[in-house]
Write a protein that holds these residues in place. Sequence first.
Motif, PDB file in Angstrom:
ATOM      1  N   GLY A 101       0.775  -1.235   0.000  1.00 36.43           N
ATOM      2  CA  GLY A 101       0.000   0.000   0.000  1.00 36.43           C
ATOM      3  C   GLY A 101       0.801   1.278   0.000  1.00 36.43           C
ATOM      4  N   GLU A 102       2.098   1.218  -0.336  1.00 35.85           N
ATOM      5  CA  GLU A 102       2.908   2.436  -0.360  1.00 35.85           C
ATOM      6  C   GLU A 102       3.644   2.560  -1.694  1.00 35.85           C
ATOM      7  N   LEU A 103       3.686   3.775  -2.204  1.00 37.55           N
ATOM      8  CA  LEU A 103       4.478   4.064  -3.390  1.00 37.55           C
ATOM      9  C   LEU A 103       5.305   5.313  -3.144  1.00 37.55           C
ATOM     10  N   VAL A 104       6.343   5.495  -3.930  1.00 36.36           N
ATOM     11  CA  VAL A 104       7.201   6.668  -3.809  1.00 36.36           C
ATOM     12  C   VAL A 104       7.188   7.428  -5.133  1.00 36.36           C
ATOM     13  N   TYR A 105       7.366   8.733  -5.039  1.00 34.97           N
ATOM     14  CA  TYR A 105       7.433   9.544  -6.260  1.00 34.97           C
ATOM     15  C   TYR A 105       8.494  10.615  -6.112  1.00 34.97           C
ATOM     16  N   LEU A 106       8.966  11.109  -7.245  1.00 37.83           N
ATOM     17  CA  LEU A 106       9.991  12.149  -7.292  1.00 37.83           C
ATOM     18  C   LEU A 106       9.370  13.479  -7.669  1.00 37.83           C
ATOM     19  N   GLN A 107       9.780  14.552  -6.994  1.00 31.98           N
ATOM     20  CA  GLN A 107       9.289  15.885  -7.328  1.00 31.98           C
ATOM     21  C   GLN A 107      10.300  16.931  -6.876  1.00 31.98           C
ATOM     22  N   ASP A 108      10.472  17.957  -7.704  1.00 32.89           N
ATOM     23  CA  ASP A 108      11.355  19.060  -7.343  1.00 32.89           C
ATOM     24  C   ASP A 108      10.532  20.279  -6.950  1.00 32.89           C
ATOM     25  N   ALA A 109      11.208  21.373  -6.657  1.00 31.23           N
ATOM     26  CA  ALA A 109      10.521  22.595  -6.238  1.00 31.23           C
ATOM     27  C   ALA A 109      10.701  23.666  -7.299  1.00 31.23           C
ATOM     28  N   ASP A 110       9.609  24.013  -7.961  1.00 40.05           N
ATOM     29  CA  ASP A 110       9.609  25.109  -8.949  1.00 40.05           C
ATOM     30  C   ASP A 110      10.659  24.927 -10.040  1.00 40.05           C
ATOM     31  N   GLY A 111      10.918  23.675 -10.410  1.00 40.59           N
ATOM     32  CA  GLY A 111      11.819  23.426 -11.527  1.00 40.59           C
ATOM     33  C   GLY A 111      13.293  23.525 -11.206  1.00 40.59           C
ATOM     34  N   ASP A 112      13.683  23.433  -9.919  1.00 36.67           N
ATOM     35  CA  ASP A 112      15.105  23.529  -9.580  1.00 36.67           C
ATOM     36  C   ASP A 112      15.861  22.233  -9.840  1.00 36.67           C
ATOM     37  N   GLU A 113      15.131  21.161 -10.205  1.00 43.60           N
ATOM     38  CA  GLU A 113      15.694  19.858 -10.534  1.00 43.60           C
ATOM     39  C   GLU A 113      16.399  19.183  -9.365  1.00 43.60           C
ATOM     40  N   ASN A 114      16.148  19.668  -8.160  1.00 47.30           N
ATOM     41  CA  ASN A 114      16.578  18.969  -6.956  1.00 47.30           C
ATOM     42  C   ASN A 114      15.404  18.103  -6.489  1.00 47.30           C
ATOM     43  N   PHE A 115      15.295  16.929  -7.084  1.00 46.08           N
ATOM     44  CA  PHE A 115      14.143  16.067  -6.845  1.00 46.08           C
ATOM     45  C   PHE A 115      14.230  15.409  -5.470  1.00 46.08           C
ATOM     46  N   HIS A 116      13.155  15.550  -4.701  1.00 43.66           N
ATOM     47  CA  HIS A 116      13.036  14.854  -3.422  1.00 43.66           C
ATOM     48  C   HIS A 116      12.238  13.578  -3.649  1.00 43.66           C
ATOM     49  N   LEU A 117      12.435  12.619  -2.747  1.00 43.21           N
ATOM     50  CA  LEU A 117      11.722  11.352  -2.824  1.00 43.21           C
ATOM     51  C   LEU A 117      10.650  11.330  -1.744  1.00 43.21           C
ATOM     52  N   TYR A 118       9.398  11.216  -2.174  1.00 45.91           N
ATOM     53  CA  TYR A 118       8.265  11.210  -1.256  1.00 45.91           C
ATOM     54  C   TYR A 118       7.639   9.812  -1.224  1.00 45.91           C
ATOM     55  N   VAL A 119       7.086   9.439  -0.071  1.00 45.08           N
ATOM     56  CA  VAL A 119       6.363   8.180   0.056  1.00 45.08           C
ATOM     57  C   VAL A 119       4.916   8.511   0.388  1.00 45.08           C
ATOM     58  N   ALA A 120       3.985   7.833  -0.289  1.00 44.53           N
ATOM     59  CA  ALA A 120       2.552   8.055  -0.076  1.00 44.53           C
ATOM     60  C   ALA A 120       1.901   6.746   0.330  1.00 44.53           C
ATOM     61  N   ASN A 121       1.073   6.813   1.379  1.00 44.91           N
ATOM     62  CA  ASN A 121       0.374   5.631   1.880  1.00 44.91           C
ATOM     63  C   ASN A 121      -1.088   5.684   1.451  1.00 44.91           C
ATOM     64  N   ILE A 122      -1.565   4.600   0.851  1.00 42.03           N
ATOM     65  CA  ILE A 122      -2.921   4.584   0.290  1.00 42.03           C
ATOM     66  C   ILE A 122      -3.986   4.686   1.378  1.00 42.03           C
ATOM     67  N   LYS A 123      -3.823   3.955   2.470  1.00 45.51           N
ATOM     68  CA  LYS A 123      -4.857   3.924   3.497  1.00 45.51           C
ATOM     69  C   LYS A 123      -4.888   5.203   4.332  1.00 45.51           C
ATOM     70  N   SER A 124      -3.725   5.667   4.785  1.00 47.10           N
ATOM     71  CA  SER A 124      -3.694   6.854   5.642  1.00 47.10           C
ATOM     72  C   SER A 124      -3.717   8.154   4.846  1.00 47.10           C
ATOM     73  N   LYS A 125      -3.435   8.085   3.537  1.00 42.41           N
ATOM     74  CA  LYS A 125      -3.323   9.255   2.658  1.00 42.41           C
ATOM     75  C   LYS A 125      -2.166  10.171   3.066  1.00 42.41           C
ATOM     76  N   GLN A 126      -1.306   9.682   3.932  1.00 42.88           N
ATOM     77  CA  GLN A 126      -0.183  10.479   4.399  1.00 42.88           C
ATOM     78  C   GLN A 126       0.935  10.484   3.380  1.00 42.88           C
ATOM     79  N   VAL A 127       1.522  11.663   3.147  1.00 40.95           N
ATOM     80  CA  VAL A 127       2.659  11.814   2.250  1.00 40.95           C
ATOM     81  C   VAL A 127       3.832  12.366   3.056  1.00 40.95           C
ATOM     82  N   ARG A 128       4.984  11.692   2.957  1.00 44.26           N
ATOM     83  CA  ARG A 128       6.163  12.112   3.719  1.00 44.26           C
ATOM     84  C   ARG A 128       7.343  12.318   2.777  1.00 44.26           C
ATOM     85  N   ASP A 129       8.147  13.334   3.074  1.00 49.25           N
ATOM     86  CA  ASP A 129       9.366  13.592   2.321  1.00 49.25           C
ATOM     87  C   ASP A 129      10.480  12.745   2.926  1.00 49.25           C
ATOM     88  N   LEU A 130      10.960  11.745   2.181  1.00 48.10           N
ATOM     89  CA  LEU A 130      12.011  10.872   2.674  1.00 48.10           C
ATOM     90  C   LEU A 130      13.392  11.504   2.586  1.00 48.10           C
TER      91      LEU A 130
END
Length: 425
Positions: A101-130
């Motif tokens: 029930g968990e997946l991770v995704y990559l996202q940067d801030a305003d196109g700075d290309e410093n991608f952070h790795l986030y984990v999202a939980n399907i049941k709790s809907k919680q998203v955390r910056d790893l």
Amino acid sequence: MYKIYPFLAVIPLAIASTVVTSISQCLANLPPLIPRQTLFGNPERTNPQLSPDGKYLSYIAPNKNNVLQVWVRTVGKEDDQILTTDKKRGIRSYFWTYNPGELVYLQDADGDENFHLYVANIKSKQVRDLTPFKGVNAELIAAERKFPNEILVGLNIKDPRKHDAYRINLSTDKSTLEMVNPGTVEQTVADPQMKIRAVIATIANGGKTLSVRETVNQPWKTVRSWGPDDEGSAVNFSDDGKTLYIESSDHANATRLLSLNIATGKESVVAQDQQYDIGGVLVHPLTRKIQAVSFYKDKLAWQILDKSIAPDFQAIAKVHRGEFKIVARDLADKTWLVGYNTDDGPVYYYVYDRASKKSQLLFNSRPKLEKLSLAKKQPISYKSRDGLTIHGYLTTPVGIPSQNLPAVILVHGDLGHEIPGVTIP
């Protein structure tokens, strides 16, 4: 006496008139212009994935504000829901973990290309910056089903010029330094036990070297190198960790798939084509066995190594036109997601059931393209001046035959040159 100005050409009136007439005739046969948004805007849905346990189907689609998010549904239901809440840029890259029930995704801030790795939980809907480190870029190295609570990630915390390897615990979010990058490593490869046992590094002449170790307690040994004009990369380890599969173009006309024995350094050819590079490798999700290798010829073609999947490929090839790839599969290997890439339409995604050999349309990426007249690409080849064959593609507007194409006036410097149209037999 004519005065020649730089970057201008004096073109005879008769030639200019002929060109204008030819262009006008061509334009009259062209279909209406396609809005840019239809071609280059956000897809309606794309990048479907299956959770390893086969319970969830995920995909990327825009929300009501046209920002791309990760959506999830329970397999067999229509309970689609948005899992992420990105505000600006939209999410384009994500992966399922082996933690249920968990997946991770990559996202940067305003196109700075410093991608952070986030984990999202399907049941709790919680998203955390790893990787909550300012100015740091994350690169996923490995995830392994035997270690569902861990992932290996490259982070340039200590030096922005290089990524060290860190082990992140998905339960505690704790990051632990796993391996220091001396500054030259460009690819880090972990074995089935989540131990880093192969690295590819750049060298002074522009080439690369491959170094391996039999265990993490033994020293590194360089087992091969590539020149600056060669291609080389690692694919994965075998399930027993004794063999490393690599792609390489040295001593060959095109990239081929090789197996490297870690203990002896001996290499063997797994798959190759005399003319064409490898396009992709299909690996079994449990056994890590190489099952098929694709080569990009005029179109994508598959070389099947594991005969047990031959009936599946035969069934899949009949479902839809276009070049197909297996984009996802569950650990049980019962369900595959297959993408069909068409040159004159959207990408079509199907759910394939291996037991019944039946496929069901999931969605296509851009439904508006189905109603448009789009041009097909035609494979062509021709001889170069040194006798080599050059391969390419020709695309002409819909309604314009690819024969006796009109001349083009190329203006270069202060001269005008007439370039004959290409004639395709």
